[in-house]
Write a protein that holds these residues in place. Structure first.
Motif, PDB file in Angstrom:
ATOM      1  N   ASP A  47      27.853 -15.311  25.770  1.00  0.00           N
ATOM      2  CA  ASP A  47      29.185 -14.758  25.526  1.00  0.00           C
ATOM      3  C   ASP A  47      29.617 -13.858  26.670  1.00  0.00           C
ATOM      4  OD1 ASP A  47      30.496 -15.716  23.338  1.00  0.00           O
ATOM      5  OD2 ASP A  47      29.388 -14.492  21.910  1.00  0.00           O
ATOM      6  N   VAL A  48      30.916 -13.761  26.852  1.00  0.00           N
ATOM      7  CA  VAL A  48      31.512 -12.962  27.925  1.00  0.00           C
ATOM      8  C   VAL A  48      32.412 -11.895  27.314  1.00  0.00           C
ATOM      9  CG1 VAL A  48      33.024 -13.017  29.947  1.00  0.00           C
ATOM     10  CG2 VAL A  48      31.455 -14.895  29.524  1.00  0.00           C
ATOM     11  N   ARG A  49      32.434 -10.743  27.985  1.00  0.00           N
ATOM     12  CA  ARG A  49      33.427  -9.738  27.618  1.00  0.00           C
ATOM     13  C   ARG A  49      34.003  -9.124  28.882  1.00  0.00           C
ATOM     14  NH1 ARG A  49      28.975  -6.050  26.798  1.00  0.00           N
ATOM     15  NH2 ARG A  49      29.383  -4.054  27.852  1.00  0.00           N
ATOM     16  N   LYS A  50      35.188  -8.616  28.780  1.00  0.00           N
ATOM     17  CA  LYS A  50      35.833  -7.967  29.914  1.00  0.00           C
ATOM     18  C   LYS A  50      35.337  -6.536  30.025  1.00  0.00           C
ATOM     19  CE  LYS A  50      40.191  -8.808  30.601  1.00  0.00           C
ATOM     20  NZ  LYS A  50      41.661  -8.892  30.373  1.00  0.00           N
ATOM     21  N   SER A  51      35.251  -6.058  31.249  1.00  0.00           N
ATOM     22  CA  SER A  51      34.808  -4.692  31.464  1.00  0.00           C
ATOM     23  C   SER A  51      35.898  -3.911  32.190  1.00  0.00           C
ATOM     24  CB  SER A  51      33.501  -4.692  32.268  1.00  0.00           C
ATOM     25  OG  SER A  51      33.022  -3.376  32.448  1.00  0.00           O
ATOM     26  N   THR A  52      35.462  -2.925  32.985  1.00  0.00           N
ATOM     27  CA  THR A  52      36.393  -1.999  33.601  1.00  0.00           C
ATOM     28  C   THR A  52      37.249  -2.678  34.665  1.00  0.00           C
ATOM     29  OG1 THR A  52      34.676  -0.350  33.301  1.00  0.00           O
ATOM     30  CG2 THR A  52      36.535   0.272  34.673  1.00  0.00           C
ATOM     31  N   ASN A  53      38.504  -2.294  34.719  1.00  0.00           N
ATOM     32  CA  ASN A  53      39.396  -2.693  35.801  1.00  0.00           C
ATOM     33  C   ASN A  53      39.607  -1.496  36.722  1.00  0.00           C
ATOM     34  OD1 ASN A  53      39.688  -5.163  34.577  1.00  0.00           O
ATOM     35  ND2 ASN A  53      41.563  -4.573  33.498  1.00  0.00           N
ATOM     36  N   LYS A  54      39.677  -1.750  37.987  1.00  0.00           N
ATOM     37  CA  LYS A  54      39.905  -0.675  38.950  1.00  0.00           C
ATOM     38  C   LYS A  54      41.344  -0.719  39.429  1.00  0.00           C
ATOM     39  CE  LYS A  54      37.707   1.611  42.858  1.00  0.00           C
ATOM     40  NZ  LYS A  54      36.626   1.544  43.879  1.00  0.00           N
ATOM     41  N   LYS A  55      41.973   0.457  39.439  1.00  0.00           N
ATOM     42  CA  LYS A  55      43.390   0.552  39.787  1.00  0.00           C
ATOM     43  C   LYS A  55      43.592   1.432  41.009  1.00  0.00           C
ATOM     44  CE  LYS A  55      45.915  -0.093  35.462  1.00  0.00           C
ATOM     45  NZ  LYS A  55      46.853   0.560  34.515  1.00  0.00           N
ATOM     46  N   LYS A  56      44.654   1.156  41.693  1.00  0.00           N
ATOM     47  CA  LYS A  56      45.118   2.013  42.766  1.00  0.00           C
ATOM     48  C   LYS A  56      46.634   2.066  42.700  1.00  0.00           C
ATOM     49  CE  LYS A  56      44.600   4.532  46.492  1.00  0.00           C
ATOM     50  NZ  LYS A  56      43.863   5.821  46.470  1.00  0.00           N
ATOM     51  N   ARG A  57      47.151   3.270  42.484  1.00  0.00           N
ATOM     52  CA  ARG A  57      48.594   3.463  42.388  1.00  0.00           C
ATOM     53  C   ARG A  57      49.222   2.559  41.326  1.00  0.00           C
ATOM     54  NH1 ARG A  57      50.195   3.926  48.857  1.00  0.00           N
ATOM     55  NH2 ARG A  57      48.860   5.743  49.276  1.00  0.00           N
ATOM     56  N   GLY A  58      48.526   2.455  40.191  1.00  0.00           N
ATOM     57  CA  GLY A  58      49.050   1.702  39.062  1.00  0.00           C
ATOM     58  C   GLY A  58      48.830   0.217  39.131  1.00  0.00           C
ATOM     59  N   MET A  59      48.201  -0.264  40.201  1.00  0.00           N
ATOM     60  CA  MET A  59      47.999  -1.707  40.369  1.00  0.00           C
ATOM     61  C   MET A  59      46.522  -2.031  40.230  1.00  0.00           C
ATOM     62  SD  MET A  59      48.806  -4.050  43.715  1.00  0.00           S
ATOM     63  CE  MET A  59      48.212  -5.722  43.817  1.00  0.00           C
TER      64      MET A  59
END
Length: 681
Positions: free
Chosen positions: A130-142
């Motif tokens: 199974d797969v799960r989503k983890s942390t997303n990295k942002k810069k200036r809202g993107m």
């Protein structure tokens, strides 16, 4: 010019792998990774935005070869599966054997992040994890960097108390965990200024056994509900079918649990989440929905009332209801005895009889209170929507309802439900006979002697009902057009029963409205099916008279069966014995030889196409009828008053018409409400 934003992407290529792994392990568990320059956001690992891809069939058809030892320094025990088992530095690892065309490719460019996620989920399904989503990295809202992890990544929280609230000592509920600290994952980043993404890291080793293929139906991937399944759960709920039975039905339709894509708990959870989504905004959602319909749907009426910021009353009616009321709104019944929702609001449908003698709903309301003020508001909303008062209004003995009808419908005649009264009568057989007898005569002078005979002089309820005799005894409604259509509120109660089958006392208002619309759709479909049968089928003639054939061209199939029965009885049971002429009026004596069928007659004696009310279940007290025929005006009158009560001619008048060789029913006796195709499709 500040180029720090661009340099951030350049620095990603130089990330040290070991530092990144350690950093990622810390972030996924404790989230202590916030910095002053970067923003991180966590995403729901149950996100269902990604479509479920079923490659089971393709995977099962592949013949996977046995994995060979790829490194002499790695111990490879005897394996019985297609997955590779490794022991490195005393730790066990599993590498799934997956065809190369399904494996992620490092440094490969993808057109979108969705394409990468779809690819990895395909790979994970083929590899049985199974797969799960983890942390997303942002810069200036993107968002410029994303992770997809094995579902067993991270370690369980072993704390026994709720650490989110340091003041509480409440012991946490024991919950099993599947976390093993697995590092299998992919990482990918965006190309600056484009929508393309680069997959730059892929770890395929797992520190746990993979899911057996036979158990993949229990995986999170397989259990994600798609739109079809969600729609099915919602549709079943409109029929008052719960999530468990809905799952059984869906499994039976698809042919097995492997094809369902969700367990019973998943169906229950979706139903729960749907109710939670509606939650406290239930009333507002319903009001907004109906207001939007009022603004955008032609001729849709909607009224509501709010008191103390709470929804107090609702009324709605659509264009089809208004067309039905225009044609069949001469007699209206409404009953308020059915509570349909978690707020205990009373459901009040307005019911009539269509040209097939079937129930038709003109409109409906919901009331939080059954008082005079609420009923007055409801009837005013009804009058505003339909523009005219009904000729006859039928209701129960609710005094608040009675007062509201007198206030809002002063031109309408109010009639009380006869069944509610006669069912409470003592010595029912005697009194039912008396009141049926009053159906034919206007005055009955033996009331007091009858009470004395049965020692009921002290019965206050009987005295009250005798005082209200003008509101329920049939003899007092002979001057009203079609009083025989409805003498009880059984039509409303029948409609209430239909709605009750599709709703639940704990339903939200939004769910109730969906169920109401489902019932209305069924009702209108039934009406269309009767229209089709009327035009598609031709009744077999029972007499040699032309008037019968002409009548079959006008009436609906249901009503024609009753008219045809009258014509047949005029031929076999009635005869004209004399005729007298005074000026331009003929008085014809018709003798009827048929005996009545008792109310407890065997079902085989009754015509299944004819309603029981019209099959002589009331004893005939006269054997001779004086039918009056005005030749210049082409009018007929009969003391049985069949036409005045039900809207079609009796057997006695048809007997006289044979004498005058009349081959068509005069147009004044062809009521539009019984005509074919009166309601446009």
């Amino acid at each position: 010019m500040d180029l720090s934003y661009f340099n951030e992407f350049d620095d990603i290529n130089a990330i040290n792998e070991e530092d990144e792994i350690n950093y990622h392990q810390t972030a996924s568990v404790e989230d202590d990774f916030m910095s002053s320059d970067d923003d991180y956001c966590s995403t729901d690992d149950d996100n269902t935005a990604f479509g479920k891809v079923d490659i089971m069939a393709e995977h099962n058809l592949r013949d996977f070869p046995q994995v060979e030892n790829i490194d002499q320094s790695i111990q490879v025990p005897d394996v019985t599966d297609i997955d590779q088992y490794l022991v490195i530095a005393g730790k066990s690892y599993w590498i799934p054997y997956v065809p190369n065309d399904l494996k992620p490719i490092i440094n490969h460019k993808y057109p979108s992040d969705d394409a990468i996620e779809d690819m990895y989920r395909r790979y994970a399904y083929a590899a049985s994890f199974d797969v799960r989503k983890s942390t997303n990295k942002k810069k200036r809202g993107m968002v410029y960097m994303k992770y997809l992890l094995c579902n067993k990544e991270g370690f369980p929280n072993t704390s026994l108390v709720d650490t989110l609230d340091p003041k509480t000592s409440k012991i946490k509920r024991r919950v099993d965990t599947s976390r093993t600290g697995c590092k299998a994952r992919i990482r990918f980043k965006i190309f600056l200024g484009t929508t393309n993404w680069l997959l730059y890291e892929f770890e395929e080793k797992h520190n746990h056994p993979l899911i057996p293929r036979d158990h993949m139906l229990f995986s999170r991937h397989h259990r994600q509900l798609d739109d079809t399944q969600k729609s099915f759960i919602l549709t079943m709920s409109t029929q008052n079918i719960g999530a468990t039975i809905a799952h059984w039905l869906y499994t039976s339709i698809l042919g097995g649990y492997n094809f369902v894509g969700g367990l019973i708990d998943d169906f229950k959870n979706y139903r729960r989440d749907l109710n939670c989504f509606i939650g406290g905004s239930d009333a507002q959602m319903l009001v907004d929905k109906l207001n939007n319909r009022k603004e955008n749907v032609k001729n849709f009426s909607f009224e509501y009332r709010v008191e103390n910021k709470q929804l107090n009353a609702l009324f709605w009616a659509d264009e089809t209801s208004k067309i039905n009321y225009k044609e069949f709104g001469d007699v209206v019944s409404f009953d308020a005895t059915f509570r349909t929702n978690r707020y205990h609001m009373v459901f009040v449908p307005f019911t009539g009889i269509d040209n097939h003698k079937r129930c038709v709903t003109f409109g409906a309301g919901l009331l939080s209170r059954e008082d005079t003020d609420s009923y007055i508001w409801l009837l005013k909303s009804f009058l505003k929507a339909f523009g005219k008062q009904p000729l006859l209004v039928l209701s129960d003995q609710d005094p608040a309802m009675k007062k509201a009808i007198e206030t809002v419908f002063p031109q309408s005649i109010h009639r009380l439900c006869m069944w509610h009264i006669t069912s409470k009568l003592p010595l029912k057989n005697v009194f039912v006979f008396i009141f049926d007898y009053i159906y034919y005569i206007y005055k009955f002078t033996g009331w007091k002697s009858l009470l004395n005979e049965y020692k009921l002089t002290d019965n206050k309820w009987l005295d009250d009902m005798h005082g209200l005799r003008h509101f329920w005894i049939p003899a007092f409604f002979k001057h009203v057009p079609l009083p025989g259509l409805m003498r009880t509120t059984s039509r409303s109660e029948s409609e209430n029963s239909a709605f009750h089958q599709n709703t639940h006392y704990g339903s939200t208002l939004v769910h109730f409205m969906i169920s109401f619309e489902a019932v209305m759709e069924k009702q209108r479909f039934t009406q269309s099916s009767f229209d089709f049968k009327t035009n598609d089928k031709h009744s077999k003639m029972r007499t040699p008279f032309e008037i019968e054939r002409n009548a079959s061209m006008f009436y609906t199939r249901t009503v024609f069966r009753q008219v045809q029965n009258e014509m047949y009885l005029s031929m076999v049971s009635c005869t004209q014995i004399s005729i007298s002429t005074f000026d331009d009026v003929d008085e014809c004596l018709v003798k009827e030889f048929i005996h009545y069928i008792p109310s407890n007659a065997n079902a085989s004696q009754l015509d299944p196409e004819v309603e029981n009310d019209d099959q002589w279940d009331i004893p005939i007290r006269e054997s001779t009828y004086k039918v009056t025929h005005n030749k210049s005006a082409q009018t007929f009158t009969c003391p049985c008053m069949k036409f005045e009560q039900f809207g079609f001619l009796c057997r006695h008048i048809f007997t006289v018409m044979k004498t005058y060789n009349i081959t068509e029913i005069p147009s004044k006796y062809l009521l539009r409400r019984w005509q074919k195709d009166i309601i446009p499709t």
